[in-house]
Design a protein around this motif. Structure first.
Motif, PDB file in Angstrom:
ATOM      1  N   CYS A  57       0.829  -1.206   0.000  1.00  0.00           N
ATOM      2  CA  CYS A  57       0.000   0.000   0.000  1.00  0.00           C
ATOM      3  C   CYS A  57       0.864   1.256   0.000  1.00  0.00           C
ATOM      4  O   CYS A  57       0.508   2.250  -0.655  1.00  0.00           O
ATOM      5  N   ASP A  58       1.977   1.224   0.745  1.00  0.00           N
ATOM      6  CA  ASP A  58       2.908   2.355   0.708  1.00  0.00           C
ATOM      7  C   ASP A  58       3.400   2.584  -0.717  1.00  0.00           C
ATOM      8  O   ASP A  58       3.472   3.720  -1.188  1.00  0.00           O
ATOM      9  N   ILE A  59       3.736   1.510  -1.403  1.00  0.00           N
ATOM     10  CA  ILE A  59       4.232   1.609  -2.779  1.00  0.00           C
ATOM     11  C   ILE A  59       3.136   2.126  -3.698  1.00  0.00           C
ATOM     12  O   ILE A  59       3.345   3.040  -4.495  1.00  0.00           O
ATOM     13  N   ALA A  60       1.927   1.557  -3.581  1.00  0.00           N
ATOM     14  CA  ALA A  60       0.809   1.964  -4.440  1.00  0.00           C
ATOM     15  C   ALA A  60       0.430   3.429  -4.218  1.00  0.00           C
ATOM     16  O   ALA A  60       0.077   4.141  -5.158  1.00  0.00           O
ATOM     17  N   ALA A  61       0.529   3.895  -2.972  1.00  0.00           N
ATOM     18  CA  ALA A  61       0.173   5.280  -2.653  1.00  0.00           C
ATOM     19  C   ALA A  61       1.280   6.268  -3.002  1.00  0.00           C
ATOM     20  O   ALA A  61       1.075   7.475  -2.968  1.00  0.00           O
ATOM     21  N   GLY A  62       2.469   5.754  -3.316  1.00  0.00           N
ATOM     22  CA  GLY A  62       3.594   6.625  -3.642  1.00  0.00           C
ATOM     23  C   GLY A  62       4.330   7.159  -2.435  1.00  0.00           C
ATOM     24  O   GLY A  62       5.186   8.025  -2.571  1.00  0.00           O
ATOM     25  N   THR A  63       4.018   6.652  -1.234  1.00  0.00           N
ATOM     26  CA  THR A  63       4.736   7.106  -0.041  1.00  0.00           C
ATOM     27  C   THR A  63       6.056   6.365   0.127  1.00  0.00           C
ATOM     28  O   THR A  63       6.885   6.766   0.932  1.00  0.00           O
ATOM     29  N   SER A  64       6.234   5.276  -0.607  1.00  0.00           N
ATOM     30  CA  SER A  64       7.511   4.550  -0.665  1.00  0.00           C
ATOM     31  C   SER A  64       7.796   4.216  -2.120  1.00  0.00           C
ATOM     32  O   SER A  64       6.877   3.926  -2.882  1.00  0.00           O
ATOM     33  N   ASP A  66       9.748   1.867  -5.101  1.00  0.00           N
ATOM     34  CA  ASP A  66      10.157   0.490  -5.361  1.00  0.00           C
ATOM     35  C   ASP A  66      10.751   0.453  -6.761  1.00  0.00           C
ATOM     36  O   ASP A  66      10.132  -0.051  -7.696  1.00  0.00           O
ATOM     37  N   ASP A  67      11.941   1.026  -6.906  1.00  0.00           N
ATOM     38  CA  ASP A  67      12.549   1.181  -8.221  1.00  0.00           C
ATOM     39  C   ASP A  67      12.770  -0.126  -8.961  1.00  0.00           C
ATOM     40  O   ASP A  67      12.676  -0.181 -10.178  1.00  0.00           O
ATOM     41  N   ASN A  68      13.044  -1.209  -8.241  1.00  0.00           N
ATOM     42  CA  ASN A  68      13.303  -2.478  -8.933  1.00  0.00           C
ATOM     43  C   ASN A  68      12.053  -3.343  -9.060  1.00  0.00           C
ATOM     44  O   ASN A  68      12.109  -4.438  -9.585  1.00  0.00           O
ATOM     45  N   GLY A  69      10.901  -2.881  -8.555  1.00  0.00           N
ATOM     46  CA  GLY A  69       9.635  -3.581  -8.744  1.00  0.00           C
ATOM     47  C   GLY A  69       9.508  -4.908  -8.026  1.00  0.00           C
ATOM     48  O   GLY A  69       8.695  -5.739  -8.417  1.00  0.00           O
ATOM     49  N   ASN A  70      10.257  -5.106  -6.952  1.00  0.00           N
ATOM     50  CA  ASN A  70      10.198  -6.396  -6.261  1.00  0.00           C
ATOM     51  C   ASN A  70       9.200  -6.416  -5.097  1.00  0.00           C
ATOM     52  O   ASN A  70       9.110  -7.390  -4.368  1.00  0.00           O
ATOM     53  N   GLY A  71       8.442  -5.320  -4.904  1.00  0.00           N
ATOM     54  CA  GLY A  71       7.439  -5.274  -3.852  1.00  0.00           C
ATOM     55  C   GLY A  71       7.973  -4.893  -2.487  1.00  0.00           C
ATOM     56  O   GLY A  71       7.225  -4.864  -1.520  1.00  0.00           O
ATOM     57  N   ILE A  72       9.256  -4.604  -2.388  1.00  0.00           N
ATOM     58  CA  ILE A  72       9.864  -4.175  -1.131  1.00  0.00           C
ATOM     59  C   ILE A  72      10.252  -2.715  -1.286  1.00  0.00           C
ATOM     60  O   ILE A  72      10.976  -2.360  -2.217  1.00  0.00           O
ATOM     61  N   PRO A  73       9.771  -1.851  -0.374  1.00  0.00           N
ATOM     62  CA  PRO A  73      10.148  -0.433  -0.482  1.00  0.00           C
ATOM     63  C   PRO A  73      11.669  -0.266  -0.480  1.00  0.00           C
ATOM     64  O   PRO A  73      12.381  -0.914   0.300  1.00  0.00           O
ATOM     65  N   ASP A  74      12.151   0.584  -1.357  1.00  0.00           N
ATOM     66  CA  ASP A  74      13.593   0.779  -1.505  1.00  0.00           C
ATOM     67  C   ASP A  74      14.310   1.086  -0.197  1.00  0.00           C
ATOM     68  O   ASP A  74      15.384   0.536   0.053  1.00  0.00           O
ATOM     69  N   PRO A  75      13.753   1.949   0.678  1.00  0.00           N
ATOM     70  CA  PRO A  75      14.478   2.234   1.921  1.00  0.00           C
ATOM     71  C   PRO A  75      14.657   1.008   2.825  1.00  0.00           C
ATOM     72  O   PRO A  75      15.501   1.018   3.713  1.00  0.00           O
ATOM     73  N   CYS A  76      13.871  -0.029   2.603  1.00  0.00           N
ATOM     74  CA  CYS A  76      13.951  -1.224   3.454  1.00  0.00           C
ATOM     75  C   CYS A  76      14.949  -2.252   2.932  1.00  0.00           C
ATOM     76  O   CYS A  76      15.297  -3.198   3.639  1.00  0.00           O
ATOM     77  N   GLN A 163      21.953  -0.643  -6.608  1.00  0.00           N
ATOM     78  CA  GLN A 163      20.805  -1.374  -7.169  1.00  0.00           C
ATOM     79  C   GLN A 163      21.011  -2.878  -7.063  1.00  0.00           C
ATOM     80  O   GLN A 163      20.061  -3.621  -6.840  1.00  0.00           O
ATOM     81  N   ALA A 164      22.229  -3.325  -7.270  1.00  0.00           N
ATOM     82  CA  ALA A 164      22.547  -4.756  -7.204  1.00  0.00           C
ATOM     83  C   ALA A 164      24.062  -4.910  -7.138  1.00  0.00           C
ATOM     84  O   ALA A 164      24.804  -4.024  -7.568  1.00  0.00           O
ATOM     85  N   TYR A 165      24.496  -6.016  -6.560  1.00  0.00           N
ATOM     86  CA  TYR A 165      25.923  -6.304  -6.495  1.00  0.00           C
ATOM     87  C   TYR A 165      26.058  -7.821  -6.408  1.00  0.00           C
ATOM     88  O   TYR A 165      25.907  -8.411  -5.327  1.00  0.00           O
TER      89      TYR A 165
END
Length: 169
Positions: A57-64, A66-76, A163-165
Motif C-alpha cells: 500500500c505504501d508503494i501503491a500510494a507513492g509514499t515509498s 520500489d525502483d526495482n519492482g520487487n514489492g519491497i520499499p527501496d528504503p527497506c 541497485q545490485a551487487y
C-alpha cells in the motif's frame, strides 16, 4: 449479533470489521476484505518501515518507492557490496581505479552499485574516489569506509545507492 452471525472480526475487538472500515477506525488499503492490522498480524502483508501500513500500500500510494519492482520499499532493502569494487568483480584492485576514471572522464560504463564507487563515502562520485582507492591500494595507511574489505551494507544514508551487487549474497 453480527459477529454471532458470522461477520468477520479479525482483530477480536468485538466490532465487525465492516463497521470499523465504515466508521474509519480501521483501514483496508489493498481492498482485500481484511483489516490492514490483521494482514500485518497474520504475516500476509509486510510492513518493513513499521508505519502500520502494508508495504504494498505504501508503494501503491507513492509514499515509498520500489525502483526495482520487487514489492519491497527501496528504503527497506539492504544491498550488500564491497566499497571500492566499482567493476563488481569481487576484487578491489587497480582495475577498479581504471573503471572509475573511465566512468568519470571518458563516458565509460557506470556501476550498477554506485556506492561501490564512492570510495570515501562522501555521497558523491568524483575524482576523490579513485584517489582514495589508489591510496588504499598502495598502502599509504588510508582505509576504505565500511563496507570494506568484506560484503556489507552502506552505513551512510545519502543520495547514492546500490541497485545490485552480484558478488555478495
Amino acid at each position: 449479533c453480527d459477529i454471532a452471525a458470522g461477520a468477520p472480526d479479525c482483530d477480536g475487538d468485538g466490532t465487525p470489521d465492516g463497521c470499523q472500515l465504515t466508521a474509519g477506525t480501521a483501514s483496508d488499503c489493498n481492498s482485500n476484505g481484511t483489516l490492514d492490522s490483521c494482514d500485518l498480524a497474520a504475516g500476509t502483508a509486510l510492513d518493513c518501515n513499521g508505519n502500520s501500513t502494508p508495504d504494498s500500500c505504501d508503494i501503491a500510494a507513492g509514499t515509498s518507492t520500489d525502483d526495482n519492482g520487487n514489492g519491497i520499499p527501496d528504503p527497506c532493502e539492504v544491498i550488500l557490496f564491497i566499497r571500492g569494487d566499482g567493476n563488481s568483480d569481487a576484487l578491489v584492485d587497480i582495475s577498479d581505479v581504471v573503471f572509475m576514471l573511465s566512468f568519470l572522464f571518458q563516458g565509460g560504463l557506470d556501476s550498477i552499485c554506485s556506492d561501490s564507487i564512492d570510495c570515501n563515502d562522501d555521497g558523491m562520485r568524483d575524482i576523490t574516489d579513485p584517489v582514495q582507492l589508489l591510496s588504499y591500494l598502495f598502502d599509504s595507511g588510508v582505509t576504505l569506509p565500511a563496507p570494506s574489505p568484506a560484503c556489507g551494507g552502506d552505513p551512510t544514508a545519502d543520495a547514492i545507492n546500490c541497485q545490485a551487487y552480484a558478488p555478495c549474497p
